[in-house]
Design an enzyme around this catalytic site. Structure first.
Site: not given
Ligand code: ADP
Ligand code: TRP
Length: 330
Positions: A112, A193, A196
């Protein structure tokens, strides 16, 4: 078990969030052995760029989505992080137990910080410490999250251990609970991964219409990459199929596609539309329930208010105990 987890109100929920975390929240909540609390991590979300005019809508939207997906205020405490005093206080106490190099090593911080070079703020740096406070203030035993959060959970356990060693037994050392799909990969770059931050085409949002889902899956990278990563796109799509296959027929379909893929004979022109259909069907109920619930935002706000009351009672008690242990209560 005592369970807690949170999610930030920023951007759209995607199937990575669902398959890695939220699906597990619903399963855990429906086991009456568990005491569950789930929250909207709004304090965490202000460590990134945001629009103060949009934030209330993002918080409400996320809470509404979680309810539409099946979180039940009769079974779980559902709250908004900033409505509960105590998390930020406990984070301050934990700040004194964490060394700067430990936080500098956090992968999410490094990613980040690289993405927002002009705004590497203290909140972003201390993000994992606030997360430890969120978890330990509830004395949780287990935290259902995706794989990207496991490093934060390790730090949470270190903090708990240090506090206990220095001031006497107070906190459990919580473990992370992963699903069978703890890391869903991006549709456009399957070496990363799904997130968003990867752009619209890289993820499937829970709100995407069946047509959009079809388009996104159609253009998803499958087995076209080179070298040892050649198959990761296809493997990812198959893992998504497996995760959404519920009936015996769908499970059989999955086994067939998997065999064809292993033999290098998978016909993506058949598999991809079928996968898109499976995902779209899975969230049909969700879209309807979301539409119903969003007619009545006051009801959602009431659920959050009542959740905050319950969570505050727990938080206040733990904070008082922590303060007492470190000698702040005269
Ligand atoms: P992003 O990476 O899209 O911003 P967040 O950080 O808000 O997502 O993640 C919210 C939840 O979803 C957390 O528990 C995170 O570990 C899980 N998560 C986010 N992306 C993935 C992914 N690609 N596969 C599995 N779990 C995920
Ligand atoms: N850091 C988590 C994420 O990016 C969100 C979060 C904040 C969280 N506090 C938490 C998750 C406490 C589990 C427990 O997704």
């Amino acid at each position: 078990m005592k369970i807690i987890s949170g999610i930030q109100p920023s951007g759209k929920l995607h199937i990575g969030n669902y398959l890695g975390a939220i699906k597990n929240w619903i399963k855990l909540q429906n086991d009456s052995e568990n005491e569950c609390a789930f929250f909207v991590a709004d304090y965490h979300s202000i460590t990134e760029e945001f629009d103060p005019k949009e934030k209330p809508k993002e918080i409400l939207d996320l809470a509404t989505s979680l309810l539409a997906l099946g979180l039940d205020p009769e079974k779980s405490i559902i709250f908004q992080q900033s409505q509960v005093p105590g998390h930020a206080d406990l984070a301050w106490i934990f700040d004194t137990l964490v060394k700067i190099p430990e936080l500098e090593r956090m992968t999410q911080f490094k990613d980040k910080a690289a993405a927002q070079k002009e705004n590497i703020n203290m909140g972003l740096f201390g993000y994992p410490v606030l997360m430890a406070a969120d978890i330990l203030i509830h004395k949780a035993d287990a935290v259902p999250v995706g794989e990207d959060q496991t490093q934060h959970l390790e730090l949470t356990r270190d903090i708990a251990r240090r506090f206990n060693n220095n001031f006497g037994p107070t906190f459990p050392e919580p473990k992370s609970l992963l699903t069978e799909t703890p890391r869903i990969m991006s549709l456009v770059d399957p070496s990363k991964k799904m997130s968003k931050s990867g752009g619209e085409k890289s993820y499937i949002a829970l709100f995407d219409s069946p047509e959009i889902i079809k388009e996104k899956i159609k253009s998803a990278v499958s087995d076209t990459g080179g070298g040892k990563d050649k198959r990761i796109g296809g493997d990812n799509l198959l893992a998504i199929f497996d995760a959404f296959a519920e009936t015996k027929e769908e499970k059989n379909e999955y086994s067939n596609y998997k065999r064809e893929h292993a033999d290098g004979k998978l016909k993506y022109s058949e598999f991809k539309p079928r996968l898109a259909e499976l995902i779209a069907n899975h969230f049909a109920d969700f879209r309807n329930r979301y539409a119903e619930l969003s007619e009545n935002p006051d009801q959602v706000k009431k659920i959050l208010d009542s959740g905050a009351k319950k969570a505050s009672a727990i938080a206040e008690k733990t904070l008082r105990e922590a303060k007492q242990k470190i000698g702040l209560i005269i």
